[in-house]
Motif scaffolding. Structure first.
Motif, PDB file in Angstrom:
ATOM      1  N   TYR A  31      44.825  16.982 125.655  1.00 29.93           N
ATOM      2  CA  TYR A  31      43.714  16.495 124.848  1.00 29.93           C
ATOM      3  C   TYR A  31      42.650  17.593 124.714  1.00 29.93           C
ATOM      4  O   TYR A  31      42.280  18.223 125.706  1.00 29.93           O
ATOM      5  N   TYR A  33      38.799  18.578 122.437  1.00 29.89           N
ATOM      6  CA  TYR A  33      37.687  17.953 121.721  1.00 29.89           C
ATOM      7  C   TYR A  33      36.700  19.023 121.243  1.00 29.89           C
ATOM      8  O   TYR A  33      36.517  20.038 121.911  1.00 29.89           O
ATOM      9  N   TYR A  48      38.925  15.611 117.494  1.00 27.21           N
ATOM     10  CA  TYR A  48      39.677  15.691 118.726  1.00 27.21           C
ATOM     11  C   TYR A  48      41.168  15.768 118.417  1.00 27.21           C
ATOM     12  O   TYR A  48      41.594  15.525 117.285  1.00 27.21           O
ATOM     13  N   VAL A 100      42.206  10.813 131.040  1.00 29.70           N
ATOM     14  CA  VAL A 100      41.874  11.524 129.810  1.00 29.70           C
ATOM     15  C   VAL A 100      40.379  11.669 129.628  1.00 29.70           C
ATOM     16  O   VAL A 100      39.900  12.588 129.000  1.00 29.70           O
ATOM     17  N   GLN A 103      36.709  15.165 131.168  1.00 32.67           N
ATOM     18  CA  GLN A 103      36.787  16.321 130.294  1.00 32.67           C
ATOM     19  C   GLN A 103      36.149  17.545 130.935  1.00 32.67           C
ATOM     20  O   GLN A 103      35.156  17.442 131.651  1.00 32.67           O
TER      21      GLN A 103
END
Lengths: 114, 111
Positions: A31, A33, A48, A100, A103
């Motif tokens: 992931y 962003y 994202y 998730v 970050q």
């Protein structure tokens, strides 16, 4: 590990110019962003990506584009810079679904559009 | 839409004073809760996080936060602040893969 890296650190653009903000991570996070941070406004999500080849819009996507051709890189493109895009831009990455939301942030790019 | 509210825009304390920064969120489902800190000129760093279990979580540098589900709150505390705690503090709520940030609270600690 270098973590999340961003280039450049600072940039001044003229109205109408274009540029790409680079972001890379070496943690094998799927992931990634992009946020912008404006004084007193917190962080707003621009775009994202949940994996290579997959991107989606966040809260404030207008005026920006992204691509994710590899797991490591997630560049942010400004096509026609406007003064409203003066901000500090942060890239972040995260690992797998159940973590998730944890970050990891890059050092940021301070962009001024004149 | 989900939202995160931080009650104080700017807090000024003297060294050794106790700190409590308020954070309330609007989402009613399962959430993950975070406090991030941003020192002047630097990027965001994770202070502490809550995913499940003990609602009182301890983070780095003597910070702790308490999750009170009935109040939709996740307040940050520190018993005795130091000048080096001068920074901006962001509460964030995670849900469905993304983080929603509050607007931040700037903390200034006078030596």
């Amino acid at each position: 590990n270098a973590g999340v890296t961003q280039t450049p650190k600072f940039r001044i653009l003229k109205i109408g110019q274009s540029m790409t903000l680079q972001c890379a991570q070496d943690m094998n996070h799927n992931y990634m962003y992009w946020y912008r941070q404006d004084p007193g406004m917190g962080l707003k999500l621009i775009y994202y990506s949940v994996g290579a080849g997959i991107t989606d819009k966040g809260e404030v996507p207008n005026g920006y584009n992204v691509s994710r051709s590899t797991t490591e890189d997630f560049p942010l493109r400004l096509e026609l810079a406007a003064p409203s895009q003066t901000s500090v831009y942060f890239c972040a990455s995260a690992y797998h679904w159940d973590r998730v939301n944890e970050q990891f942030f890059g050092p940021g790019t301070r962009l001024t559009v004149l | 839409a989900q939202s995160v509210s931080q009650h104080n825009h700017h807090v000024i304390l003297s060294e050794a004073a106790s700190l409590e920064l308020g954070c309330n969120y609007s989402y009613g489902g399962t959430v993950n809760l975070f406090w991030y800190v941003q020192y002047p000129g630097q990027h965001l760093q994770l202070l502490l996080k809550y995913f499940s279990g003990d609602p009182l979580v301890k983070g780095i540098k003597g910070f702790e936060a308490e999750f009170i589900k009935s109040k939709f709150s996740f307040n940050l505390r520190k018993p005795s602040v130091q000048w080096s705690d001068t920074a901006e503090y962001f509460c964030a709520v995670g849900s469905q893969g993304n983080l929603i940030f509050g607007k931040g609270t700037k903390l200034s600690v006078k030596p």
